[in-house]
Design a protein around this motif. Structure first.
Motif: not given
Ligand code: 5AD
Ligand code: SF4
Length: 458
Positions: A54-55, A273, A168-169, A342-345, A311-313, A347, A271
């Motif tokens: 996921i990250r 986000q 992002y996922c 979460f910090l955006y990562s 959940d928040i990015i 993918r 979530p």
């Molecule tokens: N970067 C950061 N957080 C992410 N999530 C999913 N993909 C990413 C990403 N690329 C987080 C979302 C999701 C949770 C399971 O993981 O918030 O709801």
């Protein structure tokens, strides 16, 4: 690799509840085949890593752990190294494993876990390396054994995969398209769990609200809310939870179910986000800030004591300071009980990885810290509201960490226990071990940011 492998196994699980549950299933299969679980990797004949993608830090932790095992293989230790889960669903990861970790014996993916015993047997008997990753899931497998982590609560998969493609996922690429289990299969599983002493079930799916189960012979789909009502009637099941819900599919029918299903816990993980409609659009979330807040309003109106988590990015590409402030203000407005932040990562292979306006790491970290402060402040405030109240607590285990003002020192014959309220709040209290697995009334005497402190009432 020689074929006199010790009949012991160790599983390392990375990632979400889906992976945890897959590990329980693999453990069940191995126990059925005569293997015993061990707590140390070095004592295991079968070492399994159930991976998450996921990250980026999940990737890094996996490769770090794999690197540590390398020396043992080089020293000629005899064990079978298996890698499964989300990472091998990506070709570039398989290439990396083949290139840098050629001593991995068995690689499979998320879609063929049910084949694990056969793959392992072939790997051992034929003394050959096996890579078997399916690009898509076939028929939903049923009747797999399971070695549960807890006696009194259990995960239950209701659907697999995700069709949403948030930009992002990686999940839609690693877990494939949505496939729902048949309602009668789920009911059968839950009835068997109840007979085995399970009191609480957690229904799992990437997006449970788009569950579309079809009964044999039925000419319409069973909705998620209908499934909840069916499970609500299973004798012995006292608590039903589910995760994860996508706000775009949260139906009025589901909100109503909180009122009609007696055992449905007053808790929802929803979530968000981001709190910025502009960012949500670029994330492909199919709702905006207003719609999300309206849903929260409807939930609170229908279920005033509902606990809401999210959940928040932070630092999604193009997120400006104003967008981020929208997230902060939304969090203050909703008053979450807690949130995963979460910090955006980036993918590889997802649309957002190609967005050009990536946010600098430093900015992401700075925003992350500000967000955590707002979330923690909200959690502490929500928890404080419980002080003085008496709550039903399902006692789960001995406490992992003991803290909090007023937590009694365990008396003779007692330990510090941890349990959960209906709203999924963690409660620590002193009491006899025999209470594990029971639902008991507990008076809340103080609160922390992440937990409550309670006292048994006699
Ligand atoms: N970067 C950061 N957080 C992410 N999530 C999913 N993909 C990413 C990403 N690329 C987080 C979302 C999701 C949770 C399971 O993981 O918030 O709801
Ligand atoms: Fe990922 Fe979005 Fe699917 Fe959740 S709904 S698994 S965040 S693509």
């Amino acid at each position: 690799m020689s074929n006199d492998i010790k009949k012991t196994f160790h599983i390392t699980t990375f990632g979400c509840q889906m992976n945890e549950h897959d590990s329980e299933i693999m453990a069940g299969m191995l126990v059925k085949a005569g293997y015993k679980p061990v707590s140390e990797k070095k004592e295991a004949g079968i070492v399994i890593m159930n991976t998450c993608s996921i990250r980026e830090n999940a990737d890094k932790r996996f490769f770090g752990t794999l690197g540590q095992l390398k020396r043992r293989k080089e020293n000629g230790e005899n064990f079978i190294m298996c890698v499964c889960g989300c990472m091998p669903q990506q070709q570039h990861i398989i290439d990396t494993i083949k290139g840098k970790y050629p001593w991995v014996d068995l690689i499979f993916g998320t879609h063929n876990i049910h084949e694990f015993p056969r793959l392992l047997e072939n790997c051992i008997n034929e003394q050959r390396k096996i890579i078997d990753v399916w690009p898509e899931g076939g028929e939903v497998p049923e009747g797999m054994p399971c070695k549960r982590l807890y006696k009194h609560k259990s995960y239950v998969n209701i659907m697999y995969g995700c069709n949403n493609f948030c930009t992002y996922c990686i999940v839609p690429y690693t877990r494939g398209r949505e496939r729902s289990r048949k309602p009668e299969e789920i009911v059968k599983e839950v009835q068997a769990l109840a007979r085995d002493g399970v009191k609480e079930i957690m229904l799992l799916g990437q997006n449970v609200n788009s569950y579309k189960g079809r009964n044999d012979g039925a000419d319409h789909d069973t909705t998620f809310a209908e499934l909840l009502c069916m499970l609500d009637r299973v004798d012995g099941i006292e608590r039903i939870r589910f995760m994860t819900s996508h706000p775009k599919d949260l139906s009025p029918e589901l909100i109503k179910a909180f009122g009609t299903c007696k055992h449905l816990c007053h808790q929802i993980h929803l979530p968000v986000q981001s709190g910025s409609s502009r960012v949500l659009k670029r994330m492909n979330r199919h709702y905006d800030r207003e719609r999300y807040l309206a849903l929260i309003g409807s939930l609170r109106k229908a279920v005033p004591d509902i606990c809401i988590t999210t959940d928040i990015i932070v630092g999604f590409p193009g997120e400006t300071e104003a967008d981020f402030e929208d997230t902060l203000s939304l969090c203050r407005e909703v008053g979450y009980d807690s949130a995963f932040t979460f910090l955006y990562s980036v993918r590889k292979g997802t649309p957002a990885a190609g967005f050009e306006d990536q946010v600098p790491e430093e900015t992401k970290h700075e925003r992350f810290n500000r967000l955590v402060d707002v979330i923690n402040e909200g959690s502490a405030r929500r928890n404080a509201e419980y002080v003085g109240r008496t709550m039903d607590v399902l006692i789960e285990c001995e406490a992992k960490r003991e803290r909090g003002d007023g937590l009694d020192k365990p008396g003779p014959g007692q330990v510090t226990l941890s349990g959960r309220t209906d709203g999924f709040k963690l409660v620590n209290l002193a009491g006899p071990k025999e209470l594990i697995g029971q639902i008991v009334p507990v008076k809340i005497i103080s609160s922390n940011t992440f937990s409550l402190v309670g006292k048994l009432i006699n």
